[in-house]
Design an enzyme around this catalytic site. Structure first.
Site, mmCIF file in Angstrom:
data_model
loop_
_atom_site.group_PDB
_atom_site.id
_atom_site.type_symbol
_atom_site.label_atom_id
_atom_site.label_comp_id
_atom_site.label_asym_id
_atom_site.label_seq_id
_atom_site.Cartn_x
_atom_site.Cartn_y
_atom_site.Cartn_z
ATOM 1 N N GLY A 294 33.178 47.721 31.876
ATOM 2 C CA GLY A 294 34.297 48.663 31.914
ATOM 3 C C GLY A 294 34.655 48.885 33.374
ATOM 4 N N TYR B 129 46.501 40.575 31.090
ATOM 5 C CA TYR B 129 45.114 40.636 31.586
ATOM 6 C C TYR B 129 44.134 40.657 30.401
ATOM 7 C CZ TYR B 129 40.818 42.081 33.850
ATOM 8 O OH TYR B 129 39.501 42.131 34.270
HETATM 9 P P1 NDP Z 1 37.309 41.961 43.397
HETATM 10 O O1 NDP Z 1 38.785 41.955 43.631
HETATM 11 O O2 NDP Z 1 36.481 42.921 44.176
HETATM 12 O O3 NDP Z 1 36.716 40.493 43.600
HETATM 13 C C1 NDP Z 1 37.363 39.404 43.007
HETATM 14 C C2 NDP Z 1 36.750 38.118 43.510
HETATM 15 O O4 NDP Z 1 37.413 37.036 42.853
HETATM 16 C C3 NDP Z 1 36.925 37.938 44.992
HETATM 17 O O5 NDP Z 1 35.724 37.464 45.545
HETATM 18 C C4 NDP Z 1 38.019 36.890 45.108
HETATM 19 O O6 NDP Z 1 37.760 36.035 46.225
HETATM 20 C C5 NDP Z 1 37.798 36.094 43.825
HETATM 21 N N1 NDP Z 1 38.998 35.383 43.434
HETATM 22 C C6 NDP Z 1 40.178 35.885 42.986
HETATM 23 N N2 NDP Z 1 41.059 34.891 42.796
HETATM 24 C C7 NDP Z 1 40.416 33.734 43.114
HETATM 25 C C8 NDP Z 1 40.787 32.376 43.131
HETATM 26 N N3 NDP Z 1 42.036 31.970 42.793
HETATM 27 N N4 NDP Z 1 39.882 31.448 43.513
HETATM 28 C C9 NDP Z 1 38.640 31.832 43.883
HETATM 29 N N5 NDP Z 1 38.225 33.098 43.902
HETATM 30 C C10 NDP Z 1 39.116 34.036 43.525
HETATM 31 O O7 NDP Z 1 37.147 42.211 41.820
HETATM 32 P P2 NDP Z 1 35.841 42.387 40.905
HETATM 33 O O8 NDP Z 1 34.616 42.107 41.661
HETATM 34 O O9 NDP Z 1 35.977 43.698 40.229
HETATM 35 O O10 NDP Z 1 36.127 41.277 39.818
HETATM 36 C C11 NDP Z 1 35.207 40.230 39.527
HETATM 37 C C12 NDP Z 1 35.358 39.871 38.056
HETATM 38 O O11 NDP Z 1 34.975 40.975 37.244
HETATM 39 C C13 NDP Z 1 36.768 39.491 37.630
HETATM 40 O O12 NDP Z 1 36.698 38.399 36.733
HETATM 41 C C14 NDP Z 1 37.257 40.741 36.911
HETATM 42 O O13 NDP Z 1 38.256 40.440 35.979
HETATM 43 C C15 NDP Z 1 35.971 41.203 36.276
HETATM 44 N N6 NDP Z 1 35.936 42.607 35.884
HETATM 45 C C16 NDP Z 1 36.129 43.599 36.779
HETATM 46 C C17 NDP Z 1 36.069 44.919 36.371
HETATM 47 C C18 NDP Z 1 36.312 46.071 37.298
HETATM 48 O O14 NDP Z 1 36.515 47.210 36.807
HETATM 49 N N7 NDP Z 1 36.277 45.888 38.615
HETATM 50 C C19 NDP Z 1 35.769 45.268 34.985
HETATM 51 C C20 NDP Z 1 35.604 44.142 34.116
HETATM 52 C C21 NDP Z 1 35.655 42.862 34.564
HETATM 53 P P3 NDP Z 1 38.855 35.507 47.269
HETATM 54 O O15 NDP Z 1 40.021 36.439 47.200
HETATM 55 O O16 NDP Z 1 38.143 35.500 48.582
HETATM 56 O O17 NDP Z 1 39.146 34.127 46.770
HETATM 57 C C1 8X3 Z 2 38.866 45.369 34.370
HETATM 58 C C2 8X3 Z 2 38.595 46.664 33.701
HETATM 59 O O1 8X3 Z 2 39.543 48.344 32.041
HETATM 60 O O2 8X3 Z 2 40.906 47.802 33.976
HETATM 61 O O3 8X3 Z 2 38.506 44.321 33.520
HETATM 62 O O4 8X3 Z 2 40.678 46.272 32.161
HETATM 63 S S1 8X3 Z 2 40.004 47.275 32.938
#
Ligand code: NDP
Ligand code: 8X3
Length: 258
Positions: free
Chosen positions: A186, A155
């Site tokens: 974060g 990741y």
């Molecule tokens: P969620 O799981 O709440 O949302 C993830 C979203 O990504 C969903 O809308 C899902 O839609 C979509 N998704 C996943 N796989 C696919 C795919 N193959 N094609 C199209 N859409 C896809 O997670 P977050 O909102 O937390 O994550 C959003 C972003 O933020 C990610 O890139 C994550 O790595 C990043 N992030 C998150 C953090 C956290 O702590 N939550 C911290 C740092 C970064 P669906 O399944 O309907 O396709």
């Molecule tokens: C998602 C946040 O800290 O779990 O990017 O990697 S962490």
């Protein structure tokens, strides 16, 4: 803040992507909402139309499917084809097993979504931006793009890749008027940990136990701020963490001390 252009968001069906849709709608943007779970973006579009009168165009899209990405984005009707802001948000983590014990299927899913999916969508959207000599790509990176933690090798590698791609795209797009930024959160409480732990909601809730995580709205607020700077200003990178978090692995849990 006001943004009258068209914003395409990947992964708008949950978490940060959904919050970005709400935040861009609130400042007057038109939205192209994409995700695999189409019924969720349909519900979101209905909500945004009722609340803000937002015009939405919906695309069922798996960002891992290269043909589909180019077909669906290339086939946008002319009134939706000019994307002003691309939010590359779709992404996920799968498991925290040690590398020597982890399931390679999870690696494929993370690399295919977080790295290759982001590349496909960027490749499909940016030529139009270059042609119009304006546009903004905003990637969702992570603190995992700046640090590595146990069980997070792959990741973290994908999020380091997002950081490298952001920097490279900014160089390649220099002179075109197209901006490139990354917003690197974060801990944000979304469905992220539920997905990472294969649907284990209790284990996911434990990640945020006793501390105050960021909300998806906190990140959306930042993304909209980045997108609404004057055209001569490019915010390269923002790291945003909860006050209770000092590094990827160092978290204060005042609520668990009682
Ligand atoms: P969620 O799981 O709440 O949302 C993830 C979203 O990504 C969903 O809308 C899902 O839609 C979509 N998704 C996943 N796989 C696919 C795919 N193959 N094609 C199209 N859409 C896809 O997670 P977050 O909102 O937390 O994550 C959003 C972003 O933020 C990610 O890139 C994550 O790595 C990043 N992030 C998150 C953090 C956290 O702590 N939550 C911290 C740092 C970064 P669906 O399944 O309907 O396709
Ligand atoms: C998602 C946040 O800290 O779990 O990017 O990697 S962490």
């Amino acid at each position: 803040m006001k943004l009258s252009g068209t914003v395409l968001i990947t992964g708008a069906s949950a978490g940060i992507g959904q919050a970005c849709a709400r935040a861009f709608a609130a400042v007057g943007a038109r939205l192209v909402l994409t995700a695999r779970r189409f019924e969720r973006i349909e519900r979101l579009a209905t909500e945004l139309r009722e609340e803000h009168g937002t015009e939405c165009h919906l695309l069922e899209l798996d960002v891992r499917d290269r043909e589909s990405v180019f077909g669906v984005i290339g086939g946008l009707p002319s009134e939706w084809a000019e994307i002003d802001v691309l939010v590359n948000n779709a992404g996920l983590g799968r498991g925290v097993d040690k590398l020597h014990a982890a399931d390679p299927d999870g690696w494929d899913e993370m690399v295919d979504t977080n790295v290759k999916g982001l590349l496909y969508v960027s490749r499909a959207v940016t030529p139009g931006m270059v042609q119009r000599r304006r546009g903004h790509v905003i990637n969702l990176g992570s603190v995992a793009g700046h640090e590595v933690y146990p069980g997070g090798a792959v990741y973290c590698a994908t999020k380091h890749a997002v950081g490298a791609i952001t920097k490279g795209m900014r160089m390649d797009l220099l002179g075109t008027g197209v901006r490139v930024s990354t917003v690197d959160p974060g801990m944000v409480e979304t469905e992220f940990s539920v997905v990472r732990f294969g649907g284990d909601a209790e284990r996911a809730a434990n990640v945020y136990r006793g501390m105050t995580p960021l909300t998806p709205a906190d990140i959306a607020d930042t993304v909209v701020w980045v997108a609404t700077r004057p055209p001569h200003v490019n915010i390269d990178e923002i790291i945003i963490k909860p006050t209770d978090q000092a590094s990827a692995t160092l978290v204060d849990r005042p609520g668990a001390r009682a």
